[in-house]
Design an enzyme around this catalytic site. Structure first.
Site, PDB file in Angstrom:
ATOM      1  NE  ARG A  97      10.678  36.669  32.378  1.00 22.54           N
ATOM      2  CZ  ARG A  97      10.481  35.919  33.562  1.00 22.54           C
ATOM      3  NH1 ARG A  97      11.458  36.363  34.479  1.00 22.54           N
ATOM      4  NH2 ARG A  97       9.771  35.456  34.634  1.00 22.54           N
ATOM      5  CG  HIS A 271       6.952  42.960  34.944  1.00 21.65           C
ATOM      6  ND1 HIS A 271       7.159  41.876  36.001  1.00 21.65           N
ATOM      7  CD2 HIS A 271       6.528  42.901  33.815  1.00 21.65           C
ATOM      8  CE1 HIS A 271       6.796  41.026  34.969  1.00 21.65           C
ATOM      9  NE2 HIS A 271       6.256  41.706  34.033  1.00 21.65           N
ATOM     10  CG  ASP A 318       5.008  42.640  30.438  1.00 23.47           C
ATOM     11  OD1 ASP A 318       5.061  42.183  31.448  1.00 23.47           O
ATOM     12  OD2 ASP A 318       5.732  42.158  29.346  1.00 23.47           O
TER      13      ASP A 318
HETATM   14  O1  SAT Z   1       9.438  37.219  30.100  1.00 24.04           O
HETATM   15  S1  SAT Z   1       8.712  36.896  28.963  1.00 24.04           S
HETATM   16  O2  SAT Z   1       8.372  37.177  28.070  1.00 24.04           O
HETATM   17  O3  SAT Z   1       9.164  35.370  28.886  1.00 24.04           O
HETATM   18  C1  SAT Z   1       7.343  36.840  30.040  1.00 24.04           C
HETATM   19  C2  SAT Z   1       6.895  36.971  31.095  1.00 24.04           C
HETATM   20  O4  SAT Z   1       7.677  37.253  32.515  1.00 24.04           O
HETATM   21  O5  SAT Z   1       6.970  38.229  31.601  1.00 24.04           O
HETATM   22 MN    MN Z   2       6.115  40.571  31.985  1.00 25.76          MN
END
Ligand code: SAT
Ligand code: MN
Length: 628
Positions: A97, A271, A318
């Site tokens: 990212r 998150h 996640d």
């Molecule tokens: O943002 S991603 O999906 O590339 C992974 C993360 O940062 O959790």
């Molecule tokens: Mn994440």
């Protein structure tokens, strides 16, 4: 033709009508699109000028066709040792990212970023600047490529907690990944007849006229821009094909856009992983946990408990969308449909459930490859058959003495949720699962106890606000330093963090308020060895939390919160650990920590900080001052 994008017209003299027959093999496709979706596609085509248009309908055959296309182009390689598994190698400049190029676009800066002009918690762009940036990037950007139209649902279709999106992308890699990560299919198109959707436009951005045969991963790193427009429900992503930059349902929608929607509509987009845990007596509880990217959410969500008789089941690894129901019970859904997990460190010992689920139907990105068509990465802990050699994520010969990592530290597996052998029976429940504990945590080598409980909800919100964690490879930062990462949301806030805190504080009124905890699996001793074995042994901490929620386990008060009373954490059959070090709350360390938290909250949130947070901070400082 009267298409807008033919050379003679030029992109600036756009006609309204598109010559669909030129870009679409099957014109009946258009009839399947609800009018607002059709309008969105039309605008995307007029702006980006793709050569072809493809409506994704989510079928198995469609996925197979796209995978085969990617293989033909050399953009994916088949991993022969596994079943329908694939390897993508990205441009080495496009591996994580890019927080520095991710912006919230709102009318007023204050709606996006806390702390006035000094605030650095999030990046803001004005609507005018965004229009300029868009005009510099998107017109004609899909020439020579196909635009894939992906209608998707975040959450079980028709769940009261779910939301719809449509992503237009010129990356077939993104299309196959979105197939795995989100719900795509006729029922989504059906739901789009009645419901609004988030408009997501993605382009890898590089001119496709490139004749470089190695250009299998087109991208435009110097001009990458990921823009969220929460006021109009739009996402524009240009220049990167990787992870959260391009799978727009994930961080861009399910966290940045959704957190802002959640504030307006009285819910939470966080998150967080979601897990169900059952004790040896058969009683079950659901918990959520917020750790920054690449701090072990996937491992915790799929944990194999080291304590006999306990069982963990996974709802998500996640993101959690949560809302208090009419009975005052917090309920959570996982808006995603797949896992996009960090590969390095995953092994039969650390996460056997993940190792099993990634043996089929998985897209790997930037991992190493064995000569017999298998996968390889740091910490995979697998013996290679005789004569088998390894190539690194850069497609170079690799041995353990190469001095470079075999897999990129942010390399990933992308796997359907339903392949997880311990997927929770309620994973797809439209009402969500009832949450009884909220766990915050991070990577803290020093000073932060293994587990502590908040005194109450307000204190819990403060603990979330004060979170700090060592940086990881999930974003572009280099080196390991401790960063403020409140609620593990630092890169994902969709609105002013001061307002976010006020929103969390406003939830202190429900009859079944979850308890709030902070954990740290990553404490180290003076020699740099971990104080706690982690992984399956973390079940001991979940067991304590479980019994606390049931009103059974004993706790004692410390300056930072409630820690397990001596004997109340189950340490049976655990090799000696230094309990004193694991639970020490040291005055000097916490004075410094409180100072840093004060500087952060005053500097970055400033006048936007709810008064309650300063009260909580003051109380922490007073408790720390009383330490011997
Ligand atoms: O943002 S991603 O999906 O590339 C992974 C993360 O940062 O959790
Ligand atoms: Mn994440």
């Amino acid at each position: 033709m009267n298409g807008s994008c033919n050379e003679s017209n030029g992109i600036h003299e756009q006609n309204d009508d598109i010559s669909w027959a030129n870009i679409l093999d099957d014109l009946t496709t258009l009839e399947k699109l609800p009018e607002p979706v059709l309008q969105f596609v039309k605008q995307g085509v007029q702006l980006c000028c793709p050569d072809k248009l493809h409506l994704c309908q989510g079928s198995h055959d469609e996925q197979a066709t796209l995978l085969a296309l990617l293989e033909t182009r050399g953009q994916l390689g088949r991993l022969k040792k596994l079943n329908n598994c694939w390897l993508a190698r990205t441009d080495p400049r496009d591996v994580a990212r890019v927080e520095g190029r991710t912006v919230m676009v709102t009318k007023n800066r204050r709606d996006a970023v806390a702390g006035g002009d000094n605030g650095a918690l999030g990046r803001w762009m004005s609507l005018e600047d965004f229009e300029r940036a868009k005009a510099e990037r998107f017109p004609g950007c899909m020439k020579g490529r196909t635009m894939y139209v992906m209608p998707f649902s975040m959450g079980p279709v028709n769940s009261p907690l779910a939301k719809l999106g449509v992503e237009l992308t010129d990356s077939p890699y993104v299309a196959v990944s979105m197939h795995i990560m989100t719900r795509v299919g006729p029922e989504v198109l059906q739901a789009l007849q009645q419901n609004d959707f988030v408009r997501c436009l993605h382009s890898v951005g590089a001119p496709c006229t490139s004749t470089d045969p190695r250009a299998t991963w087109p991208c435009d790193p110097d001009r990458t821009l990921i823009a969220q427009l929460p006021e109009s429900g739009e996402i524009f992503s240009y220049g990167s094909g990787y992870g959260g930059n391009s799978l727009l349902g994930k961080k861009c929608f399910a966290l940045r856009i959704a957190s802002r929607m959640a504030r307006e509509q009285g819910w939470l987009a966080e998150h967080m992983l979601i897990l169900g845990i059952t004790n040896p007596q058969g009683r079950k509880k659901y918990m959520v946990a917020a750790f920054p990217s690449a701090c072990g959410k996937t491992n915790l969500a799929m944990m194999t408990p080291a304590l006999p008789g306990w069982k963990v089941e996974c709802v998500g690894d996640d993101i959690a969308w949560m809302k208090f129901d009419e009975q005052g019970q917090l309920r959570a859904i996982n808006p995603e449909f797949g896992f996009f997990g960090v590969a390095p460190g995953t092994s039969i010992k650390t996460n056997p459930v993940a190792m099993k689920m990634i043996q089929s139907n998985t897209i790997f990105t930037n991992v190493g490859k064995t000569s017999d068509g298998g996968i390889y990465w740091e910490g995979i802990d697998e013996k290679l058959a005789k004569g088998v050699t390894i190539r690194s994520w850069l497609d170079e010969p690799w041995t353990p003495s190469s001095g470079e990592p075999c897999a990129h530290p942010n390399s990933r597996f992308c796997t359907p949720l339903q392949q997880c052998s311990i997927l929770d029976p309620a994973w797809d429940d439209p009402q969500g699962v009832p949450i009884e504990a909220i766990i915050f945590g991070g990577r803290r080598p020093q000073g932060v106890p293994l587990v502590y409980e908040a005194f109450n909800w307000k204190h819990g919100v403060f603990i979330g606000a004060a979170m700090r964690s060592e940086s990881t490879a999930a974003a572009e930062f280099k080196g390991k330093h401790i960063m403020h990462d409140p609620f593990a949301m630092r890169p994902f806030f969709g609105y002013n963090f001061g307002d976010y805190l006020a929103h969390w504080l406003s939830m202190d009124k429900h009859s079944h308020q979850p308890r709030i905890y902070h954990v740290n699996w990553f404490g180290k001793d003076a020699d740099g060895h971990f104080l706690w074995p982690g992984f399956g042994q973390n079940a001991r901490v979940l067991d304590w939390i479980f019994r606390r929620v049931e009103g059974e386990a004993e706790a004692i008060e410390t300056a930072v919160g409630l820690v397990p009373a001596p004997g109340s954490l189950n340490m049976q059959e655990l090799e000696a650990v230094d309990e004193e070090a694991l639970f020490s709350v040291e005055k000097g360390f916490w004075e410094d920590e409180a100072r840093k938290v004060r500087a952060f909250l005053e500097g970055q949130v400033g006048n936007d900080l709810p008064a309650e947070m300063l009260i909580q901070l003051k109380q922490l400082e007073e408790r720390v001052a009383e330490l011997p």
